[in-house]
Design a protein around this motif. Sequence first.
Motif, PDB file in Angstrom:
ATOM      1  N   SER A 442      56.607  -1.513 -45.520  1.00  0.00           N
ATOM      2  CA  SER A 442      56.297  -1.070 -44.166  1.00  0.00           C
ATOM      3  C   SER A 442      56.658  -2.209 -43.217  1.00  0.00           C
ATOM      4  O   SER A 442      56.002  -3.250 -43.223  1.00  0.00           O
ATOM      5  CB  SER A 442      54.818  -0.714 -44.022  1.00  0.00           C
ATOM      6  N   LEU A 443      57.723  -2.006 -42.433  1.00  0.00           N
ATOM      7  CA  LEU A 443      58.269  -3.068 -41.595  1.00  0.00           C
ATOM      8  C   LEU A 443      58.183  -2.677 -40.128  1.00  0.00           C
ATOM      9  O   LEU A 443      58.700  -1.625 -39.729  1.00  0.00           O
ATOM     10  CB  LEU A 443      59.728  -3.347 -41.970  1.00  0.00           C
ATOM     11  N   ASP A 444      57.533  -3.496 -39.345  1.00  0.00           N
ATOM     12  CA  ASP A 444      57.425  -3.298 -37.898  1.00  0.00           C
ATOM     13  C   ASP A 444      57.717  -4.637 -37.248  1.00  0.00           C
ATOM     14  O   ASP A 444      56.834  -5.474 -37.108  1.00  0.00           O
ATOM     15  CB  ASP A 444      56.023  -2.795 -37.530  1.00  0.00           C
ATOM     16  N   GLU A 445      58.983  -4.853 -36.868  1.00  0.00           N
ATOM     17  CA  GLU A 445      59.428  -6.162 -36.388  1.00  0.00           C
ATOM     18  C   GLU A 445      60.035  -6.036 -35.001  1.00  0.00           C
ATOM     19  O   GLU A 445      60.906  -5.191 -34.754  1.00  0.00           O
ATOM     20  CB  GLU A 445      60.453  -6.772 -37.349  1.00  0.00           C
ATOM     21  N   SER A 446      59.579  -6.900 -34.088  1.00  0.00           N
ATOM     22  CA  SER A 446      60.119  -6.941 -32.736  1.00  0.00           C
ATOM     23  C   SER A 446      61.514  -7.549 -32.752  1.00  0.00           C
ATOM     24  O   SER A 446      61.918  -8.214 -33.714  1.00  0.00           O
ATOM     25  CB  SER A 446      59.189  -7.754 -31.834  1.00  0.00           C
ATOM     26  N   THR A 447      62.259  -7.325 -31.671  1.00  0.00           N
ATOM     27  CA  THR A 447      63.575  -7.947 -31.567  1.00  0.00           C
ATOM     28  C   THR A 447      63.471  -9.443 -31.306  1.00  0.00           C
ATOM     29  O   THR A 447      64.430 -10.181 -31.542  1.00  0.00           O
ATOM     30  CB  THR A 447      64.379  -7.303 -30.423  1.00  0.00           C
ATOM     31  N   ALA A 448      62.323  -9.901 -30.800  1.00  0.00           N
ATOM     32  CA  ALA A 448      62.111 -11.334 -30.609  1.00  0.00           C
ATOM     33  C   ALA A 448      61.892 -12.004 -31.959  1.00  0.00           C
ATOM     34  O   ALA A 448      61.533 -11.354 -32.941  1.00  0.00           O
ATOM     35  CB  ALA A 448      60.923 -11.582 -29.685  1.00  0.00           C
ATOM     36  N   ARG A 449      62.119 -13.312 -31.997  1.00  0.00           N
ATOM     37  CA  ARG A 449      62.011 -14.053 -33.248  1.00  0.00           C
ATOM     38  C   ARG A 449      60.908 -15.094 -33.172  1.00  0.00           C
ATOM     39  O   ARG A 449      60.598 -15.641 -32.107  1.00  0.00           O
ATOM     40  CB  ARG A 449      63.340 -14.759 -33.559  1.00  0.00           C
TER      41      ARG A 449
END
Length: 564
Positions: A442-449
């Motif tokens: 389950s991956l929920d990643e923003s475009t920011a790093r």
Amino acid sequence: MPPSTLPRHPHPLVLAVRLVMLALVGALVLLATGRAGQLWWVALLAAAALPAVLALGHPVLPRLSRAAEVVIVGLAASHLGSLVDSSGLAASAVLVYLAVPAAASTLQRRYNEGLLLLGGGVAVALVAAVFTEAGGGGREIAHLGYLAACLQWGVLIALGIFVTASVQQRTYGRGEDRPQPYAEATRLLTQLRGVARQLPGATLDPGGISEHLLEELRTVARADRAAVLSASGGGRLVVLAQTGVERVDWETTLDADSAIADAWASQQPQTAPRSQARSHPGGEVSALVVPLVAGVRTVGLVTLEADQAHAYPPPVVAQVTELTSPAALRLEAALLFDEVRSLATNEERQRLAREIHDGVAQELVMVGYGIDNALATLPEGAEQTAEELQTLRGEVTRVITELRLSLFELRSEVDRHGGLAAAIAEYARTVGASGGLRVHLSLDESTARLPAATEAELLRIAQEAVTNARKHAGATNLWVTCAIDPPYAQIEVSDDGHGIADQRPDGRYGLAIMAERAERIRGRLEIRPRRPSGTTVAVVVGTSPRRDTVRGSDTAGRRGDTRG
């Protein structure tokens, strides 16, 4: 240096140059005087040059030899100039040889010695001419032609020394004692170690410095939302710290039309009547972006936003700038320290991977081949021995598999374009497949790093949790959940095994390592039982601003669900 240590043969290039110059001087002497008997000066020069050619490594003999050549040239110029009326031509015949000892010193980067030899030769020629004139029985030799010859060759050779010195300094740097790259790196790292030990608290932590700066800024300016951003790879910014109760998706690209991009490019504070987030509900907003400049380099940005118009007049901007100026140098030192530590850590991991691959792994493979050969050559009736060898072969195969997974873990890094979630997912799939685990992602990643150091530590924590589940838990299912919204991140690894209480001691050692890694990035590590069976390992960095937790709403938390 003792004679036994001197070179047995002259250097070919040095010998060739001196032979050519001696032949040239002999020809010029014959041309100028017409007397073969004056060639004894050439023989004397050759004898004086022998130590400089044959004892190149001696600390004293070559210098004495060059000094003797200079004296002989000066005396010969004076003597030959007294033999003919055109004294300038006769003197020039031997003065040209001054270039040899001067050039020898210059090529060894003894520039002062070369100039001293040149000046000494001209001085000897002039002084000897005076004495020759005084006792020469009426022959006038110290006339204008002789002086012109001495000055001409002195100037030409001095110019050659200057050009050679300039070229050598551009090629090799100034002087022979220029620090080499590794020596310079050692000196700087030693200084950094000494300075770091004297700094109070966690002042080499970029996140801690950023949070402290935001707390200071709240005393002089209103900020409903605030963040400190720093440069990352790919022309993007990363969020080091932020405050506020709302989730903010800050604009982190430097080519966008935003006050953030303008402040980075101009190195000047920027105000704007609109939010610097990619999405904002609207309403009156004031934004202030202040660059953190250390010297001539922009190391980060401070972004403040208030839900009111004209919240940042010039006096407030001046106060904010006054507070951010000293913080820029502290942040740059912390970022450089993080970068050096990351480079050293990655290099060490790669070195260990190479050592394991080329050493223990290869030897175990050879052991496996040896067991296979033994099984193939067993005589009939040795069933018990064959069974023991097959058991041993299976154990060797298991150890080789573990080593290969360890190599994969050592070489795994967060790709600068793929992101943390992709790296964790790839590792979970690979390890799960080798251990027969069904992997749920389950991956929920923003475009920011996140900062590179934080991403690296979170990846290692996730790797250790996945490895423990495969090796010690006896699980059949593995759940990996990633929620990344910089500077917030939460990683969870759960299994349906027999629980943590029955794990082996080496598994508990891995838990201690995970706790140390979480503490290093100022995160929180939680290890809890999973119902109805198994274990959950969770690490959280930062504070989640009014958002669903990873284990909460299925609408947001399971959108990236994949199964392997």
